[in-house]
Design a protein around this motif. Structure first.
Motif, PDB file in Angstrom:
ATOM      1  N   MET A   1       0.834  -1.195   0.000  1.00  0.00           N
ATOM      2  CA  MET A   1       0.000   0.000   0.000  1.00  0.00           C
ATOM      3  C   MET A   1       0.870   1.247   0.000  1.00  0.00           C
ATOM      4  N   ALA A   2       0.399   2.289  -0.693  1.00  0.00           N
ATOM      5  CA  ALA A   2       1.130   3.552  -0.719  1.00  0.00           C
ATOM      6  C   ALA A   2       1.077   4.187   0.665  1.00  0.00           C
ATOM      7  N   PRO A   3       2.146   4.850   1.075  1.00  0.00           N
ATOM      8  CA  PRO A   3       2.133   5.522   2.369  1.00  0.00           C
ATOM      9  C   PRO A   3       1.092   6.640   2.390  1.00  0.00           C
ATOM     10  N   PRO A   4       0.506   6.923   3.558  1.00  0.00           N
ATOM     11  CA  PRO A   4      -0.527   7.960   3.627  1.00  0.00           C
ATOM     12  C   PRO A   4       0.062   9.348   3.433  1.00  0.00           C
ATOM     13  N   VAL A   5      -0.733  10.210   2.841  1.00  0.00           N
ATOM     14  CA  VAL A   5      -0.328  11.603   2.657  1.00  0.00           C
ATOM     15  C   VAL A   5      -0.383  12.323   4.005  1.00  0.00           C
ATOM     16  N   VAL A   6       0.654  13.092   4.298  1.00  0.00           N
ATOM     17  CA  VAL A   6       0.679  13.956   5.475  1.00  0.00           C
ATOM     18  C   VAL A   6       0.605  15.404   5.006  1.00  0.00           C
ATOM     19  N   THR A   7      -0.346  16.146   5.559  1.00  0.00           N
ATOM     20  CA  THR A   7      -0.469  17.569   5.279  1.00  0.00           C
ATOM     21  C   THR A   7       0.264  18.362   6.347  1.00  0.00           C
ATOM     22  N   ILE A   8       1.139  19.253   5.928  1.00  0.00           N
ATOM     23  CA  ILE A   8       1.780  20.206   6.838  1.00  0.00           C
ATOM     24  C   ILE A   8       1.195  21.581   6.546  1.00  0.00           C
ATOM     25  N   ILE A   9       0.529  22.163   7.535  1.00  0.00           N
ATOM     26  CA  ILE A   9       0.004  23.514   7.403  1.00  0.00           C
ATOM     27  C   ILE A   9       0.944  24.431   8.173  1.00  0.00           C
ATOM     28  N   ALA A  10       1.758  25.169   7.428  1.00  0.00           N
ATOM     29  CA  ALA A  10       2.784  26.030   8.012  1.00  0.00           C
ATOM     30  C   ALA A  10       2.205  27.430   8.189  1.00  0.00           C
ATOM     31  N   LEU A  11       1.942  27.799   9.442  1.00  0.00           N
ATOM     32  CA  LEU A  11       1.306  29.076   9.757  1.00  0.00           C
ATOM     33  C   LEU A  11       2.360  30.109  10.134  1.00  0.00           C
ATOM     34  N   CYS A  12       2.329  31.239   9.462  1.00  0.00           N
ATOM     35  CA  CYS A  12       3.334  32.274   9.665  1.00  0.00           C
ATOM     36  C   CYS A  12       2.689  33.606   9.992  1.00  0.00           C
ATOM     37  N   HIS A  13       3.200  34.268  11.022  1.00  0.00           N
ATOM     38  CA  HIS A  13       2.890  35.681  11.262  1.00  0.00           C
ATOM     39  C   HIS A  13       4.148  36.342  11.824  1.00  0.00           C
ATOM     40  N   ASN A  14       4.802  37.104  10.973  1.00  0.00           N
ATOM     41  CA  ASN A  14       6.015  37.837  11.361  1.00  0.00           C
ATOM     42  C   ASN A  14       7.103  36.911  11.895  1.00  0.00           C
ATOM     43  N   HIS A  15       7.354  35.830  11.169  1.00  0.00           N
ATOM     44  CA  HIS A  15       8.400  34.874  11.530  1.00  0.00           C
ATOM     45  C   HIS A  15       9.597  34.959  10.595  1.00  0.00           C
ATOM     46  N   ALA A  16       9.802  36.082   9.945  1.00  0.00           N
ATOM     47  CA  ALA A  16      10.822  36.161   8.880  1.00  0.00           C
ATOM     48  C   ALA A  16      12.189  35.675   9.349  1.00  0.00           C
ATOM     49  N   ARG A  17      12.587  36.026  10.568  1.00  0.00           N
ATOM     50  CA  ARG A  17      13.944  35.672  11.004  1.00  0.00           C
ATOM     51  C   ARG A  17      14.102  34.172  11.263  1.00  0.00           C
ATOM     52  N   PHE A  18      12.986  33.458  11.425  1.00  0.00           N
ATOM     53  CA  PHE A  18      13.028  32.018  11.682  1.00  0.00           C
ATOM     54  C   PHE A  18      12.549  31.184  10.488  1.00  0.00           C
ATOM     55  N   LEU A  19      11.989  31.848   9.490  1.00  0.00           N
ATOM     56  CA  LEU A  19      11.193  31.166   8.476  1.00  0.00           C
ATOM     57  C   LEU A  19      12.010  30.209   7.607  1.00  0.00           C
ATOM     58  N   ARG A  20      13.187  30.596   7.190  1.00  0.00           N
ATOM     59  CA  ARG A  20      13.979  29.720   6.325  1.00  0.00           C
ATOM     60  C   ARG A  20      14.360  28.428   7.044  1.00  0.00           C
ATOM     61  N   GLU A  21      14.756  28.539   8.305  1.00  0.00           N
ATOM     62  CA  GLU A  21      15.098  27.335   9.053  1.00  0.00           C
ATOM     63  C   GLU A  21      13.885  26.416   9.184  1.00  0.00           C
ATOM     64  N   ALA A  22      12.722  27.012   9.428  1.00  0.00           N
ATOM     65  CA  ALA A  22      11.501  26.212   9.555  1.00  0.00           C
ATOM     66  C   ALA A  22      11.167  25.496   8.252  1.00  0.00           C
ATOM     67  N   LEU A  23      11.189  26.216   7.143  1.00  0.00           N
ATOM     68  CA  LEU A  23      10.819  25.616   5.858  1.00  0.00           C
ATOM     69  C   LEU A  23      11.877  24.641   5.364  1.00  0.00           C
ATOM     70  N   ASP A  24      13.130  24.904   5.665  1.00  0.00           N
ATOM     71  CA  ASP A  24      14.181  23.937   5.329  1.00  0.00           C
ATOM     72  C   ASP A  24      13.971  22.626   6.099  1.00  0.00           C
ATOM     73  N   SER A  25      13.423  22.722   7.296  1.00  0.00           N
ATOM     74  CA  SER A  25      13.165  21.497   8.069  1.00  0.00           C
ATOM     75  C   SER A  25      12.025  20.685   7.459  1.00  0.00           C
ATOM     76  N   VAL A  26      11.113  21.340   6.760  1.00  0.00           N
ATOM     77  CA  VAL A  26      10.086  20.606   6.008  1.00  0.00           C
ATOM     78  C   VAL A  26      10.740  19.880   4.835  1.00  0.00           C
ATOM     79  N   LEU A  27      11.614  20.584   4.122  1.00  0.00           N
ATOM     80  CA  LEU A  27      12.303  19.974   2.980  1.00  0.00           C
ATOM     81  C   LEU A  27      13.195  18.815   3.404  1.00  0.00           C
ATOM     82  N   ALA A  28      13.672  18.846   4.642  1.00  0.00           N
ATOM     83  CA  ALA A  28      14.592  17.816   5.118  1.00  0.00           C
ATOM     84  C   ALA A  28      13.894  16.553   5.611  1.00  0.00           C
ATOM     85  N   GLN A  29      12.557  16.534   5.620  1.00  0.00           N
ATOM     86  CA  GLN A  29      11.850  15.350   6.111  1.00  0.00           C
ATOM     87  C   GLN A  29      12.194  14.123   5.268  1.00  0.00           C
TER      88      GLN A  29
END
Length: 296
Positions: A1-29
């Motif tokens: 069976m195909a693995p189940p889809v996981v949805t990541i809802i990335a909520l941002c409000h004025n997180h610019a200084r942290f945002l790249r590290e956060a989104l890179d951690s999604v890419l690194a999964q």
């Protein structure tokens, strides 16, 4: 069976200084397939430009730039109700996902019966600069963790005490849909989800560190310690819902413990209207205890 889809809802409000590290951690999964929603809640600090950059570099990602701040719960629902994943992560973009986060949690979910609505884990607290502060569930030297995790039917536990690290949660879509998503009348979401979902769904703790939670003055957890707690009214609204959900005297007594804590919290901060609400709810819960004893 195909693995189940996981949805990541990335909520941002004025997180610019942290945002790249956060989104890179999604890419690194190390898990696939992923469905990623980038949601900006009317940031004013340059976050939208960073989100556009990542959306352009990852064409399968969805981008939702909200023109006005509509609150966390409503912003989350805007993406959730369009998403498709069997499991869902509510990801604040000042936090960081560790690379095996999703593969570990999905593997656990797949070993559990279908009435488990959420799994959660340990997390590492970090400073604004990313320095380690310590763990959420801390070993006490006697083989126990503080706060003590709970698994299975945890309704009574979530009423009486805080023990779940919110950023570590992986939710079953069916559990969220059964609740109609987050309650948009509330200013924050986790306590309401815990209370309503745990009535009908089991939760499971996984004893691994999956997430880094950033502690900084603008985070939600920091604001509840301020002189004016902006989330207290929502906490009491959830407690009001919980009164009707209690089925046993023990559950009602657990809610009474929570309300005594919230009453003391309101009095310390001189939030008199909230203190009156908490006092009245405490009276209602005592009546609920008496009524449930009579039914036994």
């Amino acid at each position: 069976m195909a693995p189940p889809v996981v949805t990541i809802i990335a909520l941002c409000h004025n997180h610019a200084r942290f945002l790249r590290e956060a989104l890179d951690s999604v890419l690194a999964q190390d898990y696939a397939p992923l469905e990623v929603w980038l949601v900006d809640n009317a940031s004013t600090d340059g976050s939208p430009a960073i989100l556009r950059e990542y959306a352009e570099a990852n064409p399968s990602w969805h981008l939702l730039l909200l023109p006005e701040n509509i609150g966390n719960c409503r912003a989350f629902n805007q993406a959730f109700l369009q998403s498709t994943g069997e499991f869902v992560v509510d990801f604040a973009t000042d936090d960081v996902l560790l690379p095996q986060r999703l593969s570990q949690q999905v593997a656990l979910f797949q070993r559990l019966p279908p009435d488990y609505g959420m799994v959660y884990s340990n997390c590492a607290h970090i400073t604004e600069a990313g320095q380690l502060l310590g763990l959420h569930h801390r070993p006490d030297g006697r083989g126990r963790l503080n706060p003590r995790p709970a698994s299975g039917w945890v309704f009574e536990d979530v009423l009486s005490r805080y023990f779940i690290s919110t950023p570590t949660m992986l939710m079953r879509r069916a559990a969220l849909l059964a609740l109609g998503g987050y309650d948009e009348a509330l200013s924050y979401e986790d306590f309401d989800f815990w209370v309503r979902a745990s009535r009908d769904w089991r939760f499971q703790y996984q004893d691994v560190v999956t997430t880094r939670k950033r502690k900084h003055p603008r985070s939600m957890s920091a604001q509840v310690t301020q002189q004016h707690d902006p989330y207290l009214d929502s906490t009491l609204a959830v407690c009001r819902k919980a009164v009707a959900l209690c089925r046993t005297p023990a559950e009602a007594r657990a809610l009474a413990r929570r309300l005594r804590h919230e009453l003391a919290h309101a009095l310390r901060r001189r939030q008199w209207a909230a203190a009156r609400q908490a006092s009245q709810l405490l009276v209602d819960v005592v009546g609920r205890v008496v009524g449930l004893r009579g039914q036994a």
